[in-house]
Motif scaffolding. Structure first.
Motif, PDB file in Angstrom:
ATOM      1  N   GLY A   1       8.578  15.200   4.557  1.00  0.00           N
ATOM      2  CA  GLY A   1       8.313  13.772   4.551  1.00  0.00           C
ATOM      3  C   GLY A   1       7.243  13.382   5.556  1.00  0.00           C
ATOM      4  N   LEU A   2       7.276  14.001   6.728  1.00  0.00           N
ATOM      5  CA  LEU A   2       6.278  13.718   7.757  1.00  0.00           C
ATOM      6  C   LEU A   2       4.884  14.145   7.306  1.00  0.00           C
ATOM      7  N   ALA A   3       4.771  15.358   6.749  1.00  0.00           N
ATOM      8  CA  ALA A   3       3.465  15.870   6.336  1.00  0.00           C
ATOM      9  C   ALA A   3       2.825  14.966   5.289  1.00  0.00           C
ATOM     10  N   GLY A   4       3.618  14.538   4.312  1.00  0.00           N
ATOM     11  CA  GLY A   4       3.074  13.670   3.275  1.00  0.00           C
ATOM     12  C   GLY A   4       2.541  12.370   3.833  1.00  0.00           C
ATOM     13  N   ARG A   5       3.272  11.782   4.747  1.00  0.00           N
ATOM     14  CA  ARG A   5       2.859  10.495   5.301  1.00  0.00           C
ATOM     15  C   ARG A   5       1.646  10.633   6.212  1.00  0.00           C
TER      16      ARG A   5
ATOM     17  N   ILE B   1      -0.665   3.290  12.014  1.00  0.00           N
ATOM     18  CA  ILE B   1       0.677   3.022  11.491  1.00  0.00           C
ATOM     19  C   ILE B   1       1.283   4.283  10.905  1.00  0.00           C
ATOM     20  N   SER B   2       0.459   5.126  10.263  1.00  0.00           N
ATOM     21  CA  SER B   2       0.983   6.369   9.681  1.00  0.00           C
ATOM     22  C   SER B   2       1.545   7.293  10.745  1.00  0.00           C
ATOM     23  N   LEU B   3       1.085   7.124  11.993  1.00  0.00           N
ATOM     24  CA  LEU B   3       1.570   7.985  13.073  1.00  0.00           C
ATOM     25  C   LEU B   3       3.017   7.673  13.453  1.00  0.00           C
ATOM     26  N   ILE B   4       3.545   6.510  13.024  1.00  0.00           N
ATOM     27  CA  ILE B   4       4.949   6.225  13.335  1.00  0.00           C
ATOM     28  C   ILE B   4       5.862   7.261  12.683  1.00  0.00           C
ATOM     29  N   PHE B   5       5.367   7.908  11.635  1.00  0.00           N
ATOM     30  CA  PHE B   5       6.194   8.891  10.948  1.00  0.00           C
ATOM     31  C   PHE B   5       6.341  10.190  11.751  1.00  0.00           C
TER      32      PHE B   5
ATOM     33  N   PHE C   1       0.587  -7.191  16.668  1.00  0.00           N
ATOM     34  CA  PHE C   1       0.184  -5.796  16.850  1.00  0.00           C
ATOM     35  C   PHE C   1      -1.143  -5.483  16.147  1.00  0.00           C
ATOM     36  N   SER C   2      -1.275  -5.874  14.880  1.00  0.00           N
ATOM     37  CA  SER C   2      -2.514  -5.691  14.101  1.00  0.00           C
ATOM     38  C   SER C   2      -3.020  -4.252  14.133  1.00  0.00           C
ATOM     39  N   LEU C   3      -2.127  -3.299  13.892  1.00  0.00           N
ATOM     40  CA  LEU C   3      -2.518  -1.896  13.924  1.00  0.00           C
ATOM     41  C   LEU C   3      -3.138  -1.479  12.593  1.00  0.00           C
TER      42      LEU C   3
ATOM     43  N   ALA D   1       3.385   5.509   3.497  1.00  0.00           N
ATOM     44  CA  ALA D   1       2.448   5.300   4.607  1.00  0.00           C
ATOM     45  C   ALA D   1       1.308   4.364   4.238  1.00  0.00           C
ATOM     46  N   VAL D   2       1.094   4.133   2.959  1.00  0.00           N
ATOM     47  CA  VAL D   2      -0.032   3.289   2.535  1.00  0.00           C
ATOM     48  C   VAL D   2       0.446   2.056   1.773  1.00  0.00           C
ATOM     49  N   LEU D   3       1.686   1.638   1.964  1.00  0.00           N
ATOM     50  CA  LEU D   3       2.189   0.459   1.253  1.00  0.00           C
ATOM     51  C   LEU D   3       1.353  -0.798   1.548  1.00  0.00           C
ATOM     52  N   PRO D   4       0.981  -1.086   2.812  1.00  0.00           N
ATOM     53  CA  PRO D   4       0.124  -2.263   3.030  1.00  0.00           C
ATOM     54  C   PRO D   4      -1.232  -2.146   2.334  1.00  0.00           C
ATOM     55  N   VAL D   5      -1.832  -0.950   2.347  1.00  0.00           N
ATOM     56  CA  VAL D   5      -3.114  -0.736   1.669  1.00  0.00           C
ATOM     57  C   VAL D   5      -2.948  -0.911   0.163  1.00  0.00           C
ATOM     58  N   MET D   6      -1.883  -0.336  -0.386  1.00  0.00           N
ATOM     59  CA  MET D   6      -1.624  -0.430  -1.826  1.00  0.00           C
ATOM     60  C   MET D   6      -1.367  -1.886  -2.226  1.00  0.00           C
ATOM     61  N   ALA D   7      -0.594  -2.617  -1.421  1.00  0.00           N
ATOM     62  CA  ALA D   7      -0.317  -4.019  -1.737  1.00  0.00           C
ATOM     63  C   ALA D   7      -1.610  -4.832  -1.782  1.00  0.00           C
TER      64      ALA D   7
END
Length: 455
Positions: free
Chosen positions: A195-199, A300-304, A293-295, A79-85
């Motif tokens: 998986g949902l809870a973690g994301r 974005i985490s809510l897509i999970f 989109f620029s979300l 859920a945080v791949l863009p932030v981590m990148a």
């Protein structure tokens, strides 16, 4: 049809039993009464906890919490791949290695864990794995560099290998066979919630405080779930410890499963479908964070939340097999996946989200059938059969989940979505060829009719 396991205590495997009297017949389906002595001359067979019993409920609840602890940690960075990148100044594909290496670690250890579980017991092996993984997860936020982070994630995945395959073997031994498919579907539903809870925890925490805070929040969640698993899970009653078979014996067991075309088809299915599924979730966040989109990361985490559709369909799929058969439900799940992914090719956010929900529901329906069917087809070495399924499943996640980033970065989302649809079509063809239709299957395997209806 596999012979039911004899009643055995996991913690006291060598407990003596009275020998049956000459000519005595086994009492099928009998359960010992608590505190009562076995009747002399009777061999008590363990047929599993019936649906609706207290132990049945504790097993499903305990394994659901194991699923939360396992899959919240395994995919905690997704859920945080863009932030981590952005924070670590790495590319999208490099950031996705935090997922791929964790799943590689899990994949390479599921088979060793399965053999260990045959010796020490299912519950003990799961306990060791979940405790070790939780401890490693708490170290992840302290990683001093990107390579150290990747190393910790791989070790975390190796520890988590002690859960997925063993959980299915445990279910097959402890649950009444008539309800094993429904129980397997319930377990898969629990993994989707994990998986949902973690994301959902990681996304907002990552946007507010960075990826380290996100990893810590997920690790705390996993710790609570691990404790609840330890409290709830009942002691195994259908487990009989296996003698050491050595490397040659292990190789014979594994090669026997790989030589079975029906099992091999399920392993290919696991590799292709899981690889495509993880690729979609790895890189859809990057698409939604960019133009038009620029979300933000929290949204974005809510897509999970789309995982909730998998929670429902994985349970439905298990029940539907009793009416339509595993083959039909599995093919239907793949078709639903492809239809949902086609919707994500539009530029309308509503249609993209609807397509993701449909895609996710189809995937988990197919996965729950594949996981449960593996245990039904295998006549012996069920833990190893399930481990091979999980090996293929997580190798697909690691290899195709990472490779999807190369397609996305080079050719964009339409190419990635089209590639995943092609993987689904290939899986459907393999499934249709390897598994006979219902009528032909009954004619070929009439003696094992019950196992076909209730995996």
């Amino acid at each position: 049809m596999p012979t039911p396991h004899t009643h055995a205590s996991e913690t006291q495997p060598n407990q003596s039993r009275p020998a049956p009297a000459a000519g005595a017949q086994p009492v099928a389906g009998a359960e010992p009464v608590a505190g009562a002595e076995p009747v002399a001359g009777t061999v008590v067979k363990w047929n599993g906890h019936p649906k609706g019993s207290q132990a049945y409920g504790r097993i499903l609840a305990g394994l659901a919490f194991a699923g939360v602890a396992t899959f919240a940690q395994l995919y905690s960075t997704q859920a945080v791949l863009p932030v981590m990148a952005a924070e670590l100044r790495v590319s999208a594909a490099e950031a996705a290695l935090t997922i791929s290496l964790a799943t590689v670690g899990l994949a390479v250890t599921v088979i060793p864990w399965s053999f260990l579980a045959d010796r020490i017991g299912r519950v003990k092996a799961m306990t060791w794995g979940i405790c070790l993984a939780t401890a490693l997860g708490l170290l992840v936020p302290l990683a001093t560099s990107f390579p150290v982070l990747l190393g910790l994630r791989m070790l975390e995945g190796m520890a988590l290998g002690g859960i997925p395959a063993i959980a299915i073997a445990y279910l097959n031994e402890e649950i009444d066979r008539a309800h094993a498919a429904v129980a397997a579907g319930s377990y898969v539903a629990g993994t989707t919630l994990g998986g949902l809870a973690g994301r959902l925890v990681a996304g907002p925490a990552g946007e507010l405080w960075g990826w380290r805070a996100a990893a810590l929040a997920v690790s705390v969640l996993a710790t609570v779930a691990a404790v609840l698993f330890l409290v709830l899970i009942p002691k195994a009653r259908g487990f009989s410890p296996a003698r050491g078979i050595g490397l040659r014996g292990a190789a014979r067991t594994l090669s026997g499963h790989l030589a079975n075309p029906r099992l091999l088809a399920l392993y290919v299915q696991a590799f292709l479908l899981m690889g495509g599924f993880v690729a979609v979730y790895n890189y859809l966040g990057f698409r939604l964070s960019g133009e038009p989109f620029s979300l933000p990361a929290t949204l974005i985490s809510l897509i999970f939340l789309a995982y909730l559709s998998g929670t429902v369909t994985s349970r439905w799929a298990g029940a539907l097999t009793q009416r339509f058969g595993q083959r039909t439900v599995l093919l239907a799940g793949i078709a639903v996946m492809a239809a949902g992914l086609a919707l994500t090719l539009t530029q309308m956010l509503v249609l993209i989200l609807a397509g993701l929900i449909i895609f996710t529901g189809g995937f988990f329906a197919a996965h729950s059938i594949g996981a449960g069917w593996t245990g039904a087809i295998a006549q012996s070495g069920r833990a190893q059969a399930a481990s091979l399924y999980n090996l293929a499943y997580y190798l697909g996640s690691s290899i195709l989940g990472w490779a999807g980033g190369l397609v996305f970065q080079s050719l964009g989302w339409p190419a990635l979505a089209a590639a995943v649809i092609v993987l689904g079509c290939a899986t459907a063809v393999i499934t249709a060829v390897a598994h006979p239709s219902s009528g032909r299957q009954r004619r070929q395997r009439q003696p094992d009719k019950a196992s076909l209806q209730h995996p």
